[in-house]
Design an enzyme around this catalytic site. Structure first.
Site, PDB file in Angstrom:
ATOM      1  N   HIS A  25       1.241  -1.390  -0.222  1.00  0.00           N
ATOM      2  CA  HIS A  25       0.262  -0.166   0.137  1.00  0.00           C
ATOM      3  C   HIS A  25       1.148   1.245   0.367  1.00  0.00           C
ATOM      4  CE1 HIS A  25       0.378   1.276   4.239  1.00  0.00           C
ATOM      5  NE2 HIS A  25       0.682   0.103   4.575  1.00  0.00           N
ATOM      6  N   CYS A  26       0.399   2.438  -0.690  1.00  0.00           N
ATOM      7  CA  CYS A  26       1.075   3.712  -0.526  1.00  0.00           C
ATOM      8  C   CYS A  26       0.476   4.178   0.562  1.00  0.00           C
ATOM      9  CB  CYS A  26       1.211   4.334  -1.614  1.00  0.00           C
ATOM     10  SG  CYS A  26      -0.869   4.756  -2.772  1.00  0.00           S
ATOM     11  N   VAL A  27       0.478   5.900   0.888  1.00  0.00           N
ATOM     12  CA  VAL A  27      -0.573   6.676   1.385  1.00  0.00           C
ATOM     13  C   VAL A  27      -1.992   6.683   1.186  1.00  0.00           C
ATOM     14  CG1 VAL A  27      -0.879   9.029   2.394  1.00  0.00           C
ATOM     15  CG2 VAL A  27       1.662   8.132   1.505  1.00  0.00           C
ATOM     16  N   THR A  28      -2.274   6.159   0.149  1.00  0.00           N
ATOM     17  CA  THR A  28      -4.443   5.825   0.098  1.00  0.00           C
ATOM     18  C   THR A  28      -5.016   4.917  -0.523  1.00  0.00           C
ATOM     19  OG1 THR A  28      -4.030   7.424  -2.130  1.00  0.00           O
ATOM     20  CG2 THR A  28      -3.658   8.713   0.137  1.00  0.00           C
ATOM     21  N   ARG A  29      -4.012   4.464  -1.083  1.00  0.00           N
ATOM     22  CA  ARG A  29      -4.316   3.196  -2.094  1.00  0.00           C
ATOM     23  C   ARG A  29      -3.759   2.233  -1.891  1.00  0.00           C
ATOM     24  NH1 ARG A  29      -2.091   5.382  -7.761  1.00  0.00           N
ATOM     25  NH2 ARG A  29      -0.865   7.224  -5.732  1.00  0.00           N
TER      26      ARG A  29
END
Length: 469
Positions: A25-29
């Site tokens: 995952h990244c910051v939002t996804r």
């Protein structure tokens, strides 16, 4: 919100744990490499409370969750599947297996230029600040702010120096990122890039005049005349040279004992790559780069309206396919060769158009979940990140995406005819005006008005007429 239940629903909608190859995952996804994306039940996924949108790009299936919640959902997901935590590199490696050669080539360019993009964008913003101080006709007719208030001149010069550094030493930045991507030592990439802009070399900006006057400095190597020129602002020479350096370094490291590597590998790779660059790679890529630059400039000079309509109108499609990363290198090449780029302003307007279309859906819909997604993704697009608006809202309903494309095409045609250029790459949205060349802010603001008003009004009216949101 029951996050464990949300993760279970997401897992069911994407085809179960057997369909997950890798996940991070990244910051939002959530960023997933799926074995078969056709197994995803898109309607079921979109109806999950935690999910604010989803899209597929570069072999990855990405699910928009939101900052602060995505890491908790990810922890629940890996607990349910038992796959263990994985990195972005793991997901990239798994997703790249499904790419065709063109997609892989685009991904290579993206992996090289995206890491250095913050430095380039920061430089662009600072150059915009310098434009405000030193650009004529912004606040005073025929004069700049510095002309009227000379005490600000020193500040403007210092800002300009700081801003220009990333472009002056651009081959060093590209060399670091490219050699790292190709598997070599990033430090050698920095050294290689700095070799190409060494102050003992004739500056690339002076090459044209020196060629006309016939006084290009040369080295004489055993009867061979090698031009002693630098490659300031050039992209292609350092890209190919970095590939040669990285591959030769990897080849030598496999064959040289560890105790001798420091003495042999670095000197040999740098010497051989440097020699090949000045003898073959540099001149050949310098020619190709200038041919590309001259070709684009010529096309847009002769067919400005058509070029602006096509590039401005199709840029959103390039983002969907991931091919927009290719034009990042072109923009940097244009700035390095000519001092400005006429492509980037259209990029900025295209992003704003997609954001306006998303905002129109926010105004038109009665669905609270869609309202939340449309408003946040619209703001994101206005600040230069369009993927949430594109994949979460506009492509989902199709007509907002098409209306945004048409609007950005009209705006692109207008600003190209008006000869709007940018002195650098900046933030590709509303703050983008800071990177626009002094004296061209007026036409750019007209283009900005087009991509704010047209997509918002037409998309809103169309949505109300259809009554499907």
């Amino acid at each position: 919100m029951d996050l464990n239940n949300q993760a279970k629903q997401i897992l069911e909608a994407i085809g179960g744990k057997e369909n997950i190859n890798a996940a991070t995952h990244c910051v939002t996804r959530l960023r997933l490499a799926l074995n078969d994306e056709s197994k995803v039940d898109q309607e079921k996924l979109n109806n999950i409370e935690a999910v604010k949108g989803s899209f597929s790009t570069n072999g990855q299936f990405q699910i928009v969750i939101g900052q602060g919640t995505v890491d908790k959902v990810y922890q629940e997901l890996i607990s349910l599947t038992g796959i263990g935590e994985q990195t972005k590199e793991d997901v990239k490696a798994a997703s790249s297996e499904k790419m065709n050669p063109l997609q892989k080539a685009i991904k290579v360019l993206a992996d090289i230029f995206i890491p250095i993009l913050p430095a380039i964008v920061t430089a662009g913003l600072l150059m915009g600040l310098n434009n405000i101080l030193a650009g004529p006709d912004i606040f005073y007719e025929g004069q700049s702010l510095v002309d009227v208030y000379p005490q600000w001149a020193g500040l403007a010069e210092m800002i300009n120096l700081i801003a220009n550094t990333a472009f002056v030493f651009l081959p060093g930045l590209i060399g670091w990122s490219a050699v790292k991507k190709f598997g070599g030592s990033p430090l050698f990439g920095i050294v290689l890039g700095l070799i190409l802009v060494h102050p003992d070399l004739m500056n690339a900006w002076d090459y044209g005049n020196a060629l006309k006057e016939g006084n290009i400095p040369t080295w004489n190597l055993f009867g061979m005349e090698i031009e002693k020129i630098g490659y300031q602002g050039q992209v292609l020479p350092v890209l190919l040279a970095s590939w040669v350096l990285a591959k030769s370094e990897v080849w030598l490291r496999k064959r040289i004992p560890d105790s001798l590597q420091l003495l042999i590998v670095a000197p040999t790779t740098l010497l051989v790559t440097g020699f090949l660059t000045f003898l073959l790679i540099g001149p050949a890529m310098f020619f190709v780069g200038n041919l590309l630059t001259d070709g684009l400039v010529s096309i847009f000079d002769q067919f400005a309206a058509l070029g602006g309509l096509i590039y401005g109108g199709l840029y959103g499609l390039l983002v969907v396919t991931g091919m927009h990363h290719t034009f990042l290198a072109v923009d940097i090449q244009l700035v390095g060769s000519t001092g400005t780029t006429f492509l980037w302003p259209m990029l900025a307007l295209s992003n704003i158009a997609q954001g306006s279309a998303a905002f129109a859906m926010f105004l038109a819909t009665k669905d609270e979940k869609l309202k939340g997604l449309a408003s946040t993704s619209g703001i994101s697009a206005y600040l230069g990140i369009t993927e949430p608006a594109l994949f979460g809202v506009n492509l989902r309903f199709k007509y907002p995406f098409v209306i945004a494309l048409i609007s950005s095409g009209i705006a692109g045609m207008y600003i190209t005819v008006a000869r709007v250029t940018a002195t650098s790459i900046g933030v590709g949205g509303i703050p983008g005006f800071l990177s626009i060349s002094a004296g061209k802010w007026g036409p750019f603001f007209v283009g900005m008005a087009i991509v704010i008003i047209l997509p918002m009004v037409i998309t809103y009216l169309w949505a109300k007429r259809r009554g499907d949101c």
